[in-house]
Design an enzyme around this catalytic site. Structure first.
Site, short mmCIF file in Angstrom:
data_model
loop_
_atom_site.label_atom_id
_atom_site.label_comp_id
_atom_site.label_asym_id
_atom_site.label_seq_id
_atom_site.Cartn_x
_atom_site.Cartn_y
_atom_site.Cartn_z
N GLU A 240 0.83 -1.21 0.00
CA GLU A 240 0.00 0.00 0.00
C GLU A 240 0.87 1.27 0.00
O GLU A 240 0.71 2.15 0.84
CB GLU A 240 -0.98 -0.02 1.17
CG GLU A 240 -1.92 -1.23 1.11
CD GLU A 240 -2.99 -1.28 2.20
OE1 GLU A 240 -2.77 -0.72 3.28
OE2 GLU A 240 -4.05 -1.88 1.94
N ASP A 319 -8.09 -9.32 3.93
CA ASP A 319 -7.79 -8.26 4.86
C ASP A 319 -8.87 -8.16 5.94
O ASP A 319 -9.69 -7.24 5.90
CB ASP A 319 -7.71 -6.92 4.08
CG ASP A 319 -7.32 -5.76 4.94
OD1 ASP A 319 -6.95 -5.99 6.08
OD2 ASP A 319 -7.42 -4.61 4.46
N GLU A 347 -12.62 -2.93 12.03
CA GLU A 347 -12.68 -2.17 10.77
C GLU A 347 -13.80 -2.67 9.86
O GLU A 347 -14.59 -1.87 9.35
CB GLU A 347 -11.33 -2.28 10.06
CG GLU A 347 -11.30 -1.57 8.73
CD GLU A 347 -9.92 -1.62 8.07
OE1 GLU A 347 -8.99 -2.20 8.63
OE2 GLU A 347 -9.80 -1.05 6.96
C1 GCV Z 1 -2.62 0.30 8.55
C2 GCV Z 1 -6.09 -2.24 5.50
C3 GCV Z 1 -6.55 -1.04 6.28
C4 GCV Z 1 -5.43 -0.02 6.42
C5 GCV Z 1 -4.24 -0.72 7.11
C6 GCV Z 1 -3.85 -1.93 6.27
C7 GCV Z 1 -2.73 -2.72 6.92
O1 GCV Z 1 -5.82 -1.89 4.18
O2 GCV Z 1 -7.67 -0.47 5.66
O3 GCV Z 1 -5.90 1.04 7.22
O4 GCV Z 1 -3.16 0.15 7.25
O5 GCV Z 1 -4.95 -2.79 6.12
O6 GCV Z 1 -3.05 -3.71 7.58
O7 GCV Z 1 -1.59 -2.36 6.76
#
Ligand code: GCV
Length: 613
Positions: A240, A319, A347
């Site tokens: 990411e 995820d 989340e």
């Molecule tokens: C900390 C997902 C979440 C992100 C998080 C990422 C990760 O994409 O939406 O907020 O980033 O996982 O676990 O690194």
């Protein structure tokens, strides 16, 4: 200064706050003195350093003898108090945690926000610096110690500029924070940015460049001079948009080992996250399947990581979706130390508004993986500055249960939930039963009214709360359901994307045919027509409708149950308010998802219920 109100003491006895003490063993004594003040039967504590984190509790004529190592003594006293307060058996024989590292990953930013935080602002950061009420941090330490969590990673894995200072100019502040938690046997970890040497003047962060390795070695030395029991670094790299070794044509093993070698002389660990996938995918290219990504990157590297590297793997290949199969990576790295990562921050599981108790989800997950395959466990924290720590008081259960499972992965979900419920609320027996049942079922209810049958990602892309069946569909994140007029789901069999071939034989056989695949994961592994016959004879589309109607009805029943229970006034108000939102949320999911599939399939509900709102 971050002056949060002092708070509900979670599952710990509020009446018996111990006096602050300087070591875990002294804390154990203070905890015992406070709890057993005036009691006839009391524990006597004996420190036996050789036991480390272990302890044993034996009955004596006057009470109990608790023998343990420095941390073990503290864990032993908490275990004794927990057993007495929850009226359960006092653990017999030598007790030792299954995993040496039981880590809480906090996604706290130094500006005071928390990425995916649902319980208010950070407990220790504000305005770009450390800012906290020491008394509250001590209570936090006490809470963590009471369930054996022993590592706290203080900052977000997405390391923003200010957080780089944690192991630079803010090291004295980090050390002062470590001092506060040390008496609770909690050690600190920091998330680092792989490109950090470049921010401090080096022309590269290439892990094979000797100047880079030397920079990290020097930096680690400085950190350990300030914090001798520092736990190590946590790294999100090449994920990411985070920097990582791929920029320099290096593998993740080369990147991780360079950092691990800097940490090794100080006995530090390097926790390297395996959350790596292409987040810039062309959605039209159906040959790329995001769940395949982590295995493809890491499996070829098995055996190449240094002994103090731990590869931290999210439990599912996507995820933290409400329903995912276990990640195939757990079976593919026999020569690598692997940690399981779960997410307490809800989340995708209701954001601490909707109730989602995790122990019943973890049990089959750990059974699938095999506890012996793991070297450590980690959880993304659900804590924040809210007076009750977790926004929804029931979300405390997930933190509590994480500690209990991390100590003993064969823990029974219902037992852990009952223990927490009894310690937290002490309800009359029938009310306790009702609460335990509700919590045990809560994940299944949530799954029914949200994405159907393991489909994933039907959530609103903005905040990950609320339904949006096509919200992620034409995006770059690799998260598709590919619903159309005829069918839904992705074929992940050998003839499809091939994802299922990443599993060992037994799991592969379980998942590869729709006839044997667990129905709750059917649409994760298979693309099926709406008329597909489920095992009970219903069509797939009817099952989707039924689950959504049922899930929404179940939230109304949950509301009625909760109303009947005698919670303390401050909790009752929060619980019922949030339950009202959950009922609304479930109705919205039901209507949006059912309408979405009705429009595609044209199939009415067999029971004639209203679908088109
Ligand atoms: C900390 C997902 C979440 C992100 C998080 C990422 C990760 O994409 O939406 O907020 O980033 O996982 O676990 O690194």
């Amino acid at each position: 200064m971050n002056t949060a109100p002092l708070c509900h003491p979670a599952w710990l006895s509020a009446e018996a706050l111990p006096a602050p003490a300087s070591t875990p063993a002294a804390n154990a004594q203070a905890e015992a003195d406070a709890f057993f003040r005036g009691a006839q039967r009391r524990p006597s504590l004996t420190l036996d350093a050789s036991l480390g984190e272990g302890y044993r509790i034996d009955p004596t004529p006057d009470g109990w003898s608790v023998t343990g190592g420095e941390a073990g003594l503290l864990y032993g006293v908490h275990a004794l108090i927990r057993a007495l307060r929850s009226k359960s058996d006092i653990p017999g024989g030598l007790q030792k945690p299954r995993y040496p590292l039981r880590m809480l990953n906090c996604w706290d930013n130094m500006d005071g926000t928390i990425e995916r935080g649902y319980a208010g602002r950070s407990l220790w950061f504000e305005g770009g610096e450390f800012s906290y009420d020491p008394e509250r941090i001590r209570r936090l330490g006490r809470m963590l110690a009471s369930v054996g969590i022993n590592v706290l990673c203080v900052n977000n894995v997405n390391v923003h500029a200010a957080a780089r200072e944690l192991i630079g100019s803010r090291l004295p502040e980090l050390a002062a924070f470590a001092d506060l938690l040390r008496p609770f046997a909690v050690r600190l970890m920091v998330s680092i940015d792989f490109s950090m040497p470049m921010q401090e003047g080096l022309p590269t962060a290439d892990p094979l460049n000797p100047a880079v390795a030397a920079w990290w070695a020097e930096r680690v030395k400085t950190v350990y001079e300030a914090i001798p029991d520092f736990a190590g670094f946590l790294v999100k790299a090449d994920s990411e948009h985070r920097p990582g070794p791929n920029t320099y044509g290096r593998t993740h093993a080369e990147g991780a080992n360079m950092l691990a070698r800097a940490l090794a002389p100080c006995s530090g660990v390097l926790v390297w996250r395996a959350f790596v996938y292409n987040c810039m995918q062309d959605w039209r290219d159906a040959s790329i399947d995001r769940p395949c990504a982590a295995y493809n990157v890491y499996q070829p590297l098995d055996g190449q990581f240094d002994p103090n590297v731990i590869l931290q793997v999210k439990y599912g290949p996507y995820d933290f979706q409400p329903e995912e199969p276990v990640s195939p990576l757990f079976f593919a790295m026999p020569r690598t130390r692997v940690a399981l990562e779960v997410q307490l921050a809800q989340e995708y599981t209701g954001q601490q508004i909707d109730i989602f108790a995790m122990p019943p989800v973890w049990r089959p997950m750990i059974d699938d993986i095999g506890a012996e395959r793991l070297a450590a466990v980690a959880a993304v924290s659900n804590l924040g500055r809210d007076a009750n720590w977790t926004g929804h008081p029931f979300a405390q259960l997930n933190l509590y249960a994480f500690g209990r499972f991390a100590w003993s992965p064969d823990a029974e979900p219902e037992r852990v939930i009952r223990e927490w419920a009894r310690l937290t609320y002490a309800l009359p027996a029938r009310q306790e039963d009702a609460l335990v049942r509700l919590l045990m079922e809560s994940h299944a209810v949530y799954r029914r009214y949200t994405s159907p049958l393991g489909l994933c990602w039907m959530v609103s892309p903005n905040h990950h709360y609320g339904p949006s069946p096509y919200g992620y569909e034409f995006m770059a994140w690799g998260t598709y359901n590919r619903a159309n007029r005829y069918a839904v789901g992705i074929d992940r069999t050998a003839g499809g994307t091939g994802y299922v071939t990443q599993y060992p034989e037994a799991l592969r056989r379980r998942y590869e045919r729709p006839e044997t695949c667990p129905e709750e994961l059917l649409l994760f592994f298979h693309r099926l027509p709406y008329g597909w016959r489920m095992r009970d004879g219903r069509t797939l589309i009817q099952r989707i409708y039924d689950d959504h109607f049922l899930g929404a009805e179940e939230t109304e029943a949950m509301r009625r149950t909760l109303e009947e229970l005698d919670f303390p006034a401050e909790d009752r108000q929060v619980i019922l308010e949030r339950m009202d939102r959950q009922v609304e949320d479930a109705r919205e999911w039901r209507d949006v998802v059912n309408t979405f599939f009705f429009r595609f399939s044209g199939e009415p509900d067999a029971d004639g219920r209203k679908i088109y709102p």
